[in-house]
Design a protein around this motif. Structure first.
Motif, PDB file in Angstrom:
ATOM      1  N   ARG A  94       0.831  -1.208   0.000  1.00 10.65           N
ATOM      2  CA  ARG A  94       0.000   0.000   0.000  1.00 10.65           C
ATOM      3  C   ARG A  94       0.866   1.259   0.000  1.00 10.65           C
ATOM      4  N   ALA A  95       1.996   1.207   0.705  1.00 14.88           N
ATOM      5  CA  ALA A  95       2.916   2.352   0.691  1.00 14.88           C
ATOM      6  C   ALA A  95       3.495   2.551  -0.705  1.00 14.88           C
ATOM      7  N   ILE A  96       3.820   1.467  -1.399  1.00 14.95           N
ATOM      8  CA  ILE A  96       4.328   1.556  -2.773  1.00 14.95           C
ATOM      9  C   ILE A  96       3.247   2.112  -3.694  1.00 14.95           C
ATOM     10  N   LEU A  97       1.998   1.671  -3.487  1.00 16.47           N
ATOM     11  CA  LEU A  97       0.882   2.149  -4.302  1.00 16.47           C
ATOM     12  C   LEU A  97       0.638   3.635  -4.064  1.00 16.47           C
ATOM     13  N   ALA A  98       0.814   4.099  -2.820  1.00 19.04           N
ATOM     14  CA  ALA A  98       0.615   5.511  -2.500  1.00 19.04           C
ATOM     15  C   ALA A  98       1.702   6.393  -3.114  1.00 19.04           C
ATOM     16  N   GLU A  99       2.906   5.863  -3.307  1.00 23.18           N
ATOM     17  CA  GLU A  99       4.008   6.629  -3.897  1.00 23.18           C
ATOM     18  C   GLU A  99       3.868   6.810  -5.405  1.00 23.18           C
ATOM     19  N   GLN A 100       2.977   6.051  -6.017  1.00 22.50           N
ATOM     20  CA  GLN A 100       2.822   6.105  -7.463  1.00 22.50           C
ATOM     21  C   GLN A 100       2.224   7.454  -7.865  1.00 22.50           C
ATOM     22  N   PRO A 101       2.766   8.105  -8.906  1.00 24.57           N
ATOM     23  CA  PRO A 101       2.242   9.406  -9.325  1.00 24.57           C
ATOM     24  C   PRO A 101       0.805   9.300  -9.826  1.00 24.57           C
ATOM     25  N   ALA A 102       0.039  10.368  -9.608  1.00 25.39           N
ATOM     26  CA  ALA A 102      -1.351  10.395 -10.045  1.00 25.39           C
ATOM     27  C   ALA A 102      -1.416  10.368 -11.571  1.00 25.39           C
ATOM     28  N   ALA A 104      -0.639   7.950 -13.493  1.00 20.85           N
ATOM     29  CA  ALA A 104       0.270   6.957 -14.078  1.00 20.85           C
ATOM     30  C   ALA A 104      -0.456   5.617 -14.158  1.00 20.85           C
ATOM     31  N   PRO A 105      -0.133   4.800 -15.156  1.00 21.53           N
ATOM     32  CA  PRO A 105      -0.764   3.479 -15.215  1.00 21.53           C
ATOM     33  C   PRO A 105      -0.357   2.633 -14.015  1.00 21.53           C
ATOM     34  N   GLU A 106      -1.239   1.719 -13.662  1.00 22.63           N
ATOM     35  CA  GLU A 106      -0.971   0.882 -12.489  1.00 22.63           C
ATOM     36  C   GLU A 106       0.282   0.049 -12.696  1.00 22.63           C
ATOM     37  N   ARG A 107       1.056  -0.034 -11.662  1.00 18.69           N
ATOM     38  CA  ARG A 107       2.318  -0.779 -11.734  1.00 18.69           C
ATOM     39  C   ARG A 107       2.027  -2.274 -11.746  1.00 18.69           C
ATOM     40  N   ARG A 108       2.679  -2.979 -12.640  1.00 16.51           N
ATOM     41  CA  ARG A 108       2.510  -4.428 -12.747  1.00 16.51           C
ATOM     42  C   ARG A 108       3.334  -5.116 -11.668  1.00 16.51           C
ATOM     43  N   ILE A 109       2.787  -6.172 -11.093  1.00 16.43           N
ATOM     44  CA  ILE A 109       3.491  -6.951 -10.071  1.00 16.43           C
ATOM     45  C   ILE A 109       3.666  -8.369 -10.594  1.00 16.43           C
ATOM     46  N   PHE A 110       4.904  -8.853 -10.528  1.00 14.54           N
ATOM     47  CA  PHE A 110       5.213 -10.224 -10.901  1.00 14.54           C
ATOM     48  C   PHE A 110       5.482 -11.023  -9.634  1.00 14.54           C
ATOM     49  N   VAL A 111       4.871 -12.180  -9.536  1.00 16.21           N
ATOM     50  CA  VAL A 111       5.096 -13.080  -8.409  1.00 16.21           C
ATOM     51  C   VAL A 111       5.931 -14.241  -8.922  1.00 16.21           C
ATOM     52  N   ARG A 112       7.109 -14.421  -8.308  1.00 18.19           N
ATOM     53  CA  ARG A 112       8.013 -15.519  -8.655  1.00 18.19           C
ATOM     54  C   ARG A 112       7.968 -16.514  -7.515  1.00 18.19           C
ATOM     55  N   GLY A 113       7.576 -17.730  -7.797  1.00 20.20           N
ATOM     56  CA  GLY A 113       7.542 -18.765  -6.775  1.00 20.20           C
ATOM     57  C   GLY A 113       8.447 -19.915  -7.150  1.00 20.20           C
ATOM     58  N   ASP A 114       9.246 -20.383  -6.206  1.00 20.49           N
ATOM     59  CA  ASP A 114      10.112 -21.533  -6.440  1.00 20.49           C
ATOM     60  C   ASP A 114       9.247 -22.730  -6.823  1.00 20.49           C
ATOM     61  N   LYS A 115       9.726 -23.555  -7.767  1.00 19.31           N
ATOM     62  CA  LYS A 115       8.899 -24.668  -8.232  1.00 19.31           C
ATOM     63  C   LYS A 115       8.735 -25.752  -7.179  1.00 19.31           C
TER      64      LYS A 115
END
Length: 166
Positions: A94-102, A104-115
């Motif tokens: 939420r802190a990262i989302l709040a830092e995003q400029p007004a 701006a397109p939503e920042r993409r999040i990639f989830v990497r999980g060990d197999k």
């Protein structure tokens, strides 16, 4: 008269300082540094060691650098390279989302999980990311080394799977 030829004529025979700078050693040093940085740059982007599963999906085009959340083989969670406890993940996102400029397109999040990790743990992390307010969440997987990737990318690079939208 023998004296007149030994440097008496307005400094013609005297040694004068050369006004040019020899840049050859500078160029040599710069080329060596360039080679060192070209070799070292890919090694500095490693991050958290995660053994990704293989996929045949093609890579997505991206304009901005995505935020990467990794779940390693022990089940610990990392945002980029810093470890975050599960309880603090929502607040951090939420802190990262709040830092995003007004605007701006939503920042993409990639989830990497060990197999080798439990699938439920990866889904728990994805649910937590969605609870923080992000909707563009995608899973990362590594393409098999024998299959050519679409779009002309190298086959051994990680490629995002289809994004999960909620």
């Amino acid at each position: 008269m023998a004296m007149s030829g030994m440097g008496g004529g307005k400094g013609r025979g005297r040694y004068r300082a050369m006004a040019e700078i020899n840049v050859t050693p500078l160029v040599d040093v710069m080329l060596v540094l360039l080679i060192i940085f070209m070799v070292a740059a890919p090694l500095m982007t490693v991050g958290v060691p995660v053994d990704l599963p293989k996929t045949n999906a093609s890579a997505l085009n991206q304009e901005t650098e995505p935020l990467t959340i990794s779940v390693n083989a022990e089940g610990r969670i990392f945002i980029q390279e810093s470890e975050v406890p599960t309880e603090g993940l929502v607040e951090r996102l939420r802190a990262i989302l709040a830092e995003q400029p007004a605007g701006a397109p939503e920042r993409r999040i990639f989830v990497r999980g060990d197999k080798g990790i439990n699938y439920g743990r990866v889904m728990e992390v994805m649910g937590t990311v969605s609870a923080a307010g992000f909707t563009k969440v995608a899973l990362l997987a590594e393409q098999p080394s024998g299959t050519p990737a679409a779009g002309g990318t190298r086959p051994a690079t990680p490629a995002p799977a289809q994004p999960q939208r909620r």
